[in-house]
Design an enzyme around this catalytic site. Structure first.
Site, PDB file in Angstrom:
ATOM      1  CG  MET A  96      -2.069  -0.964   1.128  1.00 11.48           C
ATOM      2  SD  MET A  96      -3.232  -0.621  -0.207  1.00 11.48           S
ATOM      3  CE  MET A  96      -4.191   0.718   0.492  1.00 11.48           C
ATOM      4  NE  ARG A 111      10.263  -3.579   9.881  1.00 12.05           N
ATOM      5  CZ  ARG A 111       9.676  -4.617  10.421  1.00 12.05           C
ATOM      6  NH1 ARG A 111       9.801  -4.865  11.695  1.00 12.05           N
ATOM      7  NH2 ARG A 111       8.939  -5.452   9.699  1.00 12.05           N
ATOM      8  CG  ASN A 124      -7.119  -1.041   7.320  1.00 16.29           C
ATOM      9  OD1 ASN A 124      -7.598  -0.001   6.866  1.00 16.29           O
ATOM     10  ND2 ASN A 124      -7.041  -2.160   6.606  1.00 16.29           N
ATOM     11  CE  LYS A 154     -10.668   0.656   4.065  1.00 14.31           C
ATOM     12  NZ  LYS A 154      -9.628  -0.181   4.520  1.00 14.31           N
TER      13      LYS A 154
HETATM   14  O1  LIG Z   1      -9.131  -2.464   3.736  1.00 16.61           O
HETATM   15  C1  LIG Z   1      -9.158  -3.323   2.900  1.00 16.61           C
HETATM   16  C2  LIG Z   1     -10.040  -3.237   1.725  1.00 16.61           C
HETATM   17  O2  LIG Z   1     -10.971  -2.228   1.852  1.00 16.61           O
HETATM   18  C3  LIG Z   1      -8.333  -4.544   3.132  1.00 16.61           C
HETATM   19  O3  LIG Z   1      -8.113  -5.259   2.016  1.00 16.61           O
HETATM   20  C4  LIG Z   1      -8.980  -5.229   4.243  1.00 16.61           C
HETATM   21  O4  LIG Z   1      -8.383  -4.739   5.432  1.00 16.61           O
HETATM   22  C5  LIG Z   1      -8.903  -6.692   4.305  1.00 16.61           C
HETATM   23  O5  LIG Z   1      -9.545  -7.001   5.494  1.00 16.61           O
HETATM   24  P1  LIG Z   1      -9.724  -8.444   6.010  1.00 16.61           P
HETATM   25  O6  LIG Z   1      -8.348  -9.053   6.076  1.00 16.61           O
HETATM   26  O7  LIG Z   1     -10.318  -8.294   7.377  1.00 16.61           O
HETATM   27  O8  LIG Z   1     -10.621  -9.158   5.041  1.00 16.61           O
END
Ligand SMILES: O=C(CO)[C@H](O)[C@H](O)COP(=O)(O)O
Length: 314
Positions: A11, A31, A86, A164
């Site tokens: 990302m 890192r 997130n 989000k």
């Molecule tokens: O933010 C995202 C898409 O909008 C990620 O792909 C998401 O965090 C994946 O989540 P999870 O592993 O809980 O399915």
């Protein structure tokens, strides 16, 4: 504008690239020295001109907390930290308070768009004070998709990640719904062309969506998903959505079921269903399957040994 980016993985790396393509100067730290422009967080901070903007794009939880703590000690009054991972919205509020003791601003950004964001832009859900968000608008304008949508200043600190989180909860429900529909179509022999049925739904239907497009793409690559195991991980946002729903006494049956379906997918066998089978056998002598898959005991099986229930329970 000039921006520091911490975390240059899938990302962060692509976001840094989109910012550069949009004419911004990005100094990246990771890192992994192969990805990094500087050797340390201290070097990154020294390379940026005040007032600095430092975007954190590392995994939520302990890694983000540790990074924000280090930045608190390296940055100066007037600088701003952006958390685009997130993170939980309550972590945002703690981080903003902590950084605020040094006069450092904090903005949380929920970012959606995955690996397609470099090309299509990232949907951004932003939380923070107007003053900080306003300063960062040139970067947000470059990162977001073209057009009117794909950006919201949703509220104060935490609002971006709360938005989000709910977005991801909805994502869980939608994915589960598509998945269940696919399983049912495959299980019956009424519809004989399942991939084309999904493909046809991409236009003119009420369920047309990017997730549907991706489903069609997945079936094109592997029509029976034969290469995959029915196992799905979760990264936490679905759980947080359900936890927030409990806190607010809001019923979320679809999203909760989608989350629980993922937990179930990780069990080779279900302890709870073993108990259901055992109880059916206890009270009604109903057949059960043995661990080896054979019917072991049942009403009609020799050896069934079921004590009759008390009169009142029959
Ligand atoms: O933010 C995202 C898409 O909008 C990620 O792909 C998401 O965090 C994946 O989540 P999870 O592993 O809980 O399915």
């Amino acid at each position: 504008m000039q921006i520091g980016m911490i975390g240059l993985g899938r990302m962060g790396g692509n976001m840094a690239e989109r910012l550069r393509r949009g004419g911004h100067e990005v100094v990246g730290y990771d890192r992994d020295p192969a990805l990094s422009d500087v050797g340390s967080l201290k070097d990154l901070v020294e390379r940026l001109q005040a007032p600095r903007a430092v975007w954190v794009m590392v995994p939520a939880g302990a890694p983000t907390r540790a990074t924000v703590e280090q930045l608190r000690d390296l940055l100066s009054e007037g600088d701003v930290v952006i958390d685009g991972g997130n993170s939980h919205y309550l972590d945002d509020q703690r981080h903003a308070a902590d950084l605020g003791t040094r006069g450092i601003g904090f903005v949380d950004v929920g970012v959606s768009g995955g690996v397609w964001g470099l090309q299509n832009g990232y949907a951004l859900m932003v939380g923070g004070e107007d003053e900080h968000v306003g300063r960062l608008m040139p970067a947000f304008d470059t990162l977001k998709p073209e057009g009117e949508d794909g950006f919201v200043h949703a509220g104060g600190v935490g609002a971006g990640h709360f938005a989000k989180m709910v977005h991801n909860g909805i994502e869980y429900g939608m994915m589960q719904s598509f998945a269940e529909g696919w399983e049912l179509l495959e299980a019956s022999d009424v519809v004989t062309n399942v991939p084309d049925t999904f493909r046809s739904w991409r236009h003119g239907t009420v369920i047309q969506s990017w997730l549907l497009d991706l489903l069609v793409r997945a079936l094109r690559e592997d029509p029976d998903l034969a290469d995959l195991k029915g196992y799905a991980e979760d990264s936490g946002e679905g759980r947080w959505t359900v936890q927030a729903a409990v806190d607010h006494a809001v019923p979320l049956p679809a999203i909760t079921a989608a989350l629980y379906a993922r937990f179930a997918s990780r069990q080779a066998d279900s302890p709870a269903m073993k108990m259901v089978a055992a109880l059916r056998n206890q009270f009604g002598g109903h057949a059960v399957a043995s661990a080896e898959g054979q019917t072991a005991r049942g009403a009609d099986s020799p050896g069934a040994d079921v004590a009759p229930p008390p009169e009142a329970d029959r």
